[in-house]
Motif scaffolding. Structure first.
Motif, mmCIF file in Angstrom:
data_model
loop_
_atom_site.group_PDB
_atom_site.id
_atom_site.type_symbol
_atom_site.label_atom_id
_atom_site.label_comp_id
_atom_site.label_asym_id
_atom_site.label_seq_id
_atom_site.Cartn_x
_atom_site.Cartn_y
_atom_site.Cartn_z
ATOM 1 N N HIS A 35 -11.461 -43.370 58.998
ATOM 2 C CA HIS A 35 -11.462 -43.487 60.463
ATOM 3 C C HIS A 35 -11.889 -42.174 61.122
ATOM 4 O O HIS A 35 -11.478 -41.860 62.237
ATOM 5 N N ASP A 36 -12.710 -41.420 60.413
ATOM 6 C CA ASP A 36 -13.217 -40.157 60.951
ATOM 7 C C ASP A 36 -14.413 -40.399 61.857
ATOM 8 O O ASP A 36 -15.289 -41.206 61.544
ATOM 9 N N ASP A 37 -14.443 -39.705 62.985
ATOM 10 C CA ASP A 37 -15.601 -39.718 63.878
ATOM 11 C C ASP A 37 -15.950 -41.120 64.365
ATOM 12 O O ASP A 37 -17.120 -41.457 64.552
ATOM 13 N N GLY A 38 -14.922 -41.961 64.561
ATOM 14 C CA GLY A 38 -15.151 -43.302 65.083
ATOM 15 C C GLY A 38 -15.928 -44.212 64.161
ATOM 16 O O GLY A 38 -16.611 -45.149 64.625
ATOM 17 N N MET A 39 -15.848 -43.987 62.841
ATOM 18 C CA MET A 39 -16.633 -44.801 61.905
ATOM 19 C C MET A 39 -16.286 -46.277 61.970
ATOM 20 O O MET A 39 -17.128 -47.135 61.765
ATOM 21 N N THR A 40 -15.005 -46.571 62.239
ATOM 22 C CA THR A 40 -14.604 -47.960 62.372
ATOM 23 C C THR A 40 -13.414 -48.057 63.320
ATOM 24 O O THR A 40 -12.592 -47.146 63.387
ATOM 25 N N ASN A 41 -13.357 -49.160 64.044
ATOM 26 C CA ASN A 41 -12.218 -49.424 64.917
ATOM 27 C C ASN A 41 -11.216 -50.363 64.252
ATOM 28 O O ASN A 41 -10.164 -50.646 64.806
ATOM 29 N N SER A 42 -11.566 -50.829 63.054
ATOM 30 C CA SER A 42 -10.691 -51.747 62.330
ATOM 31 C C SER A 42 -9.462 -51.000 61.818
ATOM 32 O O SER A 42 -9.571 -49.921 61.237
ATOM 33 N N GLY A 43 -8.311 -51.570 62.027
ATOM 34 C CA GLY A 43 -7.084 -50.984 61.505
ATOM 35 C C GLY A 43 -6.479 -49.889 62.340
ATOM 36 O O GLY A 43 -5.553 -49.196 61.887
ATOM 37 N N LEU A 44 -6.955 -49.706 63.582
ATOM 38 C CA LEU A 44 -6.383 -48.652 64.417
ATOM 39 C C LEU A 44 -4.909 -48.893 64.730
ATOM 40 O O LEU A 44 -4.178 -47.958 65.047
ATOM 41 N N ASP A 45 -4.484 -50.153 64.640
ATOM 42 C CA ASP A 45 -3.067 -50.462 64.870
ATOM 43 C C ASP A 45 -2.171 -49.761 63.851
ATOM 44 O O ASP A 45 -0.983 -49.545 64.106
ATOM 45 N N GLU A 46 -2.731 -49.409 62.675
ATOM 46 C CA GLU A 46 -1.949 -48.760 61.633
ATOM 47 C C GLU A 46 -1.857 -47.246 61.838
ATOM 48 O O GLU A 46 -1.065 -46.572 61.172
ATOM 49 N N ALA A 47 -2.663 -46.706 62.738
ATOM 50 C CA ALA A 47 -2.707 -45.252 62.924
ATOM 51 C C ALA A 47 -1.400 -44.730 63.500
ATOM 52 O O ALA A 47 -0.769 -45.383 64.342
ATOM 53 N N ASP A 48 -1.005 -43.540 63.034
ATOM 54 C CA ASP A 48 0.125 -42.843 63.647
ATOM 55 C C ASP A 48 -0.318 -42.104 64.898
ATOM 56 O O ASP A 48 0.458 -41.923 65.835
ATOM 57 N N VAL A 49 -1.569 -41.654 64.907
ATOM 58 C CA VAL A 49 -2.132 -40.966 66.059
ATOM 59 C C VAL A 49 -3.644 -41.156 66.052
ATOM 60 O O VAL A 49 -4.258 -41.300 64.988
#
Length: 267
Positions: A133-147
């Motif tokens: 998920h570096d540099d906006g490579m994908t928006n998939s799975g952002l719900d799992e991000a801590d930040v």
């Protein structure tokens, strides 16, 4: 300017002892030459480290500084026979704390754990997530991000994200604000769903101009006018969305990470 040799010696990776070496930054009138000796965890390596310290002491004509994080008492005592000034993590910090807590401390290698992600698998999962998920490579799975870190290109999002993952097991995505976002004047829809997870980074235009000029000299992307414009719009977008942010111009990655961790804990 004074000159002094420094050894950072550990029976593990040396991350903890390396963090302790930050104490040296309080002495700007001394130039330090640092040697790192991680995984000093057996008799042969301890003896080699001992001989290395002795050679440097003789060459310099002054005893080196040794910052040491070694759990094995025999190894510590052997090293302390060398002509050096020792900052011993166990002797100065861990054992006195154990006495206060009336508890025997653990002394094995790599005992120090992170805030989150104490297991190897959890850290690897966080690192893989962050790289994917570096540099906006994908928006998939952002719900799992801590930040989710946002900001203009080259303001320090990637190194801060990777540091959070490696040191603390934090799943940190990052998204660069791009011309399309500036024209629209709003964050993309994928980020709107996770506003509570977003932390912004900004930077002074002069510093951004310098960093971008190294990558793409004499380009519109690196021009001072464009840097000022992008930063102004980006800060306006974050202010409008109620997103907290920090200026990365003069802050270290460690300082930025501390601010971000504080936000995560508050949430």
């Amino acid at each position: 300017m004074n000159h002094r040799s420094v050894f950072i010696i550990s029976d593990g990776t040396g991350i903890t002892a390396g963090a302790l070496s930050k104490l040296l930054e309080h002495f700007p009138n001394t130039q330090f030459t640092t040697t790192r000796l991680p995984f000093t965890d057996n008799d042969e390596r301890v003896q080699a480290a001992f001989e290395h310290i002795q050679r440097v002491a003789e060459q310099d004509g002054i005893r080196p500084i040794v910052i040491m994080s070694i759990g094995n008492g025999e190894h510590r005592n052997h090293l302390k026979q060398a002509n050096a000034y020792f900052i011993d993590l166990f002797h100065r910090f861990i054992y006195p704390l154990g006495s206060e807590l009336n508890q025997e401390p653990l002394t094995g290698a790599s005992i120090a754990y992170s805030v989150k992600g104490q297991s190897y698998l959890e850290r690897m999962e966080a690192i893989n997530f962050t790289l994917n998920h570096d540099d906006g490579m994908t928006n998939s799975g952002l719900d799992e991000a801590d930040v989710i870190l946002i900001g203009v290109s080259r303001c320090g999002k990637t190194p801060t994200s990777i540091y959070l993952a490696m040191q603390f097991g934090i799943k940190a995505a990052n998204y660069p604000l791009i011309p399309e976002d500036f024209e629209r004047g709003a964050l993309p829809a994928a980020l709107q769903k996770n506003l509570d997870k977003i932390f912004g980074l900004t930077i002074k235009p002069e510093r951004l101009h310098s960093v971008r000029s190294e990558r793409r000299p004499d380009s519109f992307y690196a021009s001072m006018d464009n840097c000022r414009k992008e930063i102004e719009i980006a800060e306006g977008m974050m202010r409008k969305a109620g997103i907290p942010w920090a200026d990365s111009t003069s802050r270290s990655i460690e300082e930025l990470a501390a601010l971000i961790l504080q936000k995560i804990r508050q949430r």
